[in-house]
Design an enzyme around this catalytic site. Structure first.
Site, PDB file in Angstrom:
ATOM      1  N   ASP A  77       0.827  -1.213   0.000  1.00 55.34           N
ATOM      2  CA  ASP A  77       0.000   0.000   0.000  1.00 55.34           C
ATOM      3  C   ASP A  77       0.856   1.256   0.000  1.00 55.34           C
ATOM      4  OD1 ASP A  77       0.850  -0.586   2.686  1.00 55.34           O
ATOM      5  OD2 ASP A  77      -0.607   0.875   3.413  1.00 55.34           O
ATOM      6  N   GLU A 170       0.178  -1.302   5.520  1.00 59.90           N
ATOM      7  CA  GLU A 170       1.228  -0.907   6.464  1.00 59.90           C
ATOM      8  C   GLU A 170       1.087   0.550   6.880  1.00 59.90           C
ATOM      9  OE1 GLU A 170       5.148   0.684   7.788  1.00 59.90           O
ATOM     10  OE2 GLU A 170       3.953   1.320   6.073  1.00 59.90           O
TER      11      GLU A 170
HETATM   12 ZN    ZN Z   1       6.830   2.135   4.133  1.00 60.28          ZN
END
Ligand code: ZN
Length: 399
Positions: A77, A170
């Site tokens: 992401d 994340e």
């Molecule tokens: Zn990162």
């Protein structure tokens, strides 16, 4: 072998922005487009790979079983700060040290970012000024995918068993939520989620949050003498009881802080949200203590006011784990030494998925991927550093 930068451009063009305002996992389904592409590319190389029910991509490359099984992790992401994907990244070959005009409005300039001067003569990939590049962490993914391609096509080379995982979400702090240590089946692992490739990170903040709710006494301001207790003013007073030097804008390196992130309220009720950060657990405890003391002071001074504190621990410095088991650090340090590469160990002023994974039992320091100025329009990647990290990982796996 496909060039690493070509892989990178392909992944960057896919929008994989995660979202904090989502109740699904992964938080945005578009991340699965990249997950499935990576799986297909791995399968096309003849490698075993899967996308699990949460969108994590796992891949195994068997190797010399007398060697430690090494995991490589990157996240798919991009940060929800600016849109990613759907644009043409631009190559700057042999960077001359001058301004790089991104578009009519924005210029990437060494006057604003002096460290650009370190990249003279290198190849940079920059944005169009309206998107983030997504080098965080698609540079990490591109390097790992190059490693996979290399060993899929060079089966005769002796190397450690390799375990790959690409995670979603994340950037919204959920990358490790569904990470499966058992399935990963590695002895040690590395996230490729840092910037400069001459940095090895194995220290991060200890983190806590504190929600402060202050209840005052409301009354018509015309009749308020000796009666009104304004919760907004008490909030200011509360904040002034904390160490004024311990705020993000006055700290760096190993200095921790209390950060007032949000404040909202009125005369009757006011709420403040803080995050508390320190590399040293003991000092973090003292920071928590200072909140309790401030509460006491306010309540003693204003017996009719109420201060409610909600202190929560968030994550822990992975260093404490490595104090007992430092094999993952020793191995990568040894690799840098054997390659005659200089490295520094810089404490991360934040958390990493690697820290959470470390405490799940898989020690996981963080390595650089060549990315710079992440989370914004000035983000750029140094192509030579992606190749450097590729060589470092190869050496790590073969020695
Ligand atoms: Zn990162």
């Amino acid at each position: 072998m496909e060039k690493i930068e070509n892989k990178f451009i392909r992944y960057v063009k896919i929008d994989t922005e995660s979202s904090e305002n989502s109740s699904t996992y992964p938080s945005t389904s578009k991340q699965l487009i990249l997950a499935n592409l990576l799986k297909d590319e791995l399968n096309n190389l003849g490698l075993e790979a899967e996308v699990d029910e949460f969108g994590l991509v796992y891949c195994k490359i068997e190797g010399d079983n007398s060697k430690k099984k090494i995991g490589l992790i990157a996240h798919m992401d991009t940060a929800p700060t600016l849109p990613g994907g759907n644009f043409e990244p631009r190559f700057i070959y042999n960077y001359d040290g001058n301004d790089i005009k991104l578009n009519e409005k924005y210029t990437l300039s060494p006057k604003q970012f002096p460290t650009l001067k370190n990249e003279i003569n290198k190849t940079l990939i920059v944005t169009d000024g309206e998107h983030l590049l997504g080098g965080d962490d698609k540079a990490g993914i591109a390097i790992i995918m190059a490693i996979c391609e290399y060993y899929a096509k060079n089966k005769d080379i002796n190397h450690a068993p390799i375990r790959i995982c690409f995670t979603p979400d994340e950037e919204i702090g959920s990358g490790a939520d569904h990470f499966d240590v058992k399935k990963m089946d590695a002895d040690i692992a590395y996230t490729l989620d840092g910037g400069e490739t001459n940095q090895i990170n194995y220290e991060n903040f200890n983190a806590a949050s504190c929600k402060v709710q202050i209840q005052g006494v409301g009354i018509h301001p015309g009749d308020a003498k000796d009666k009104m207790i304004n919760a907004i003013l008490l909030s200011v007073e509360f904040n002034n009881l904390l160490n004024p030097e311990m705020i993000p804008s006055k700290t760096e390196g190993y200095q921790g802080f209390n950060h007032l992130e949000e404040i909202s309220g009125d005369v009757e009720n006011c709420t403040m949200s803080y995050i508390l950060r320190n590399h040293d657990e003991n000092i973090l405890s003292q920071q928590k203590e200072s909140f309790l003391k401030a509460k006491e002071t306010i309540e003693n001074k204003y017996p009719l006011a109420k201060v409610n504190l909600e202190i929560k621990d968030q994550y822990r410095n992975m260093k404490y784990y490595f104090d007992k088991d430092d094999l993952a650090i020793k191995k990568i340090q040894e690799t840098y030494k054997q390659l005659n590469l200089h490295y520094t160990s810089v404490p991360i002023r934040g958390g990493t998925d690697g820290a959470r994974i470390t405490y799940m039992g898989l020690p996981c320091p963080n390595l650089g991927n060549g990315d710079r100025l992440c989370h914004g329009r000035f983000e750029h990647v140094v192509v030579q550093e992606m190749y450097e990290m590729f060589e470092i990982i190869k050496h790590l796996l073969e020695n």
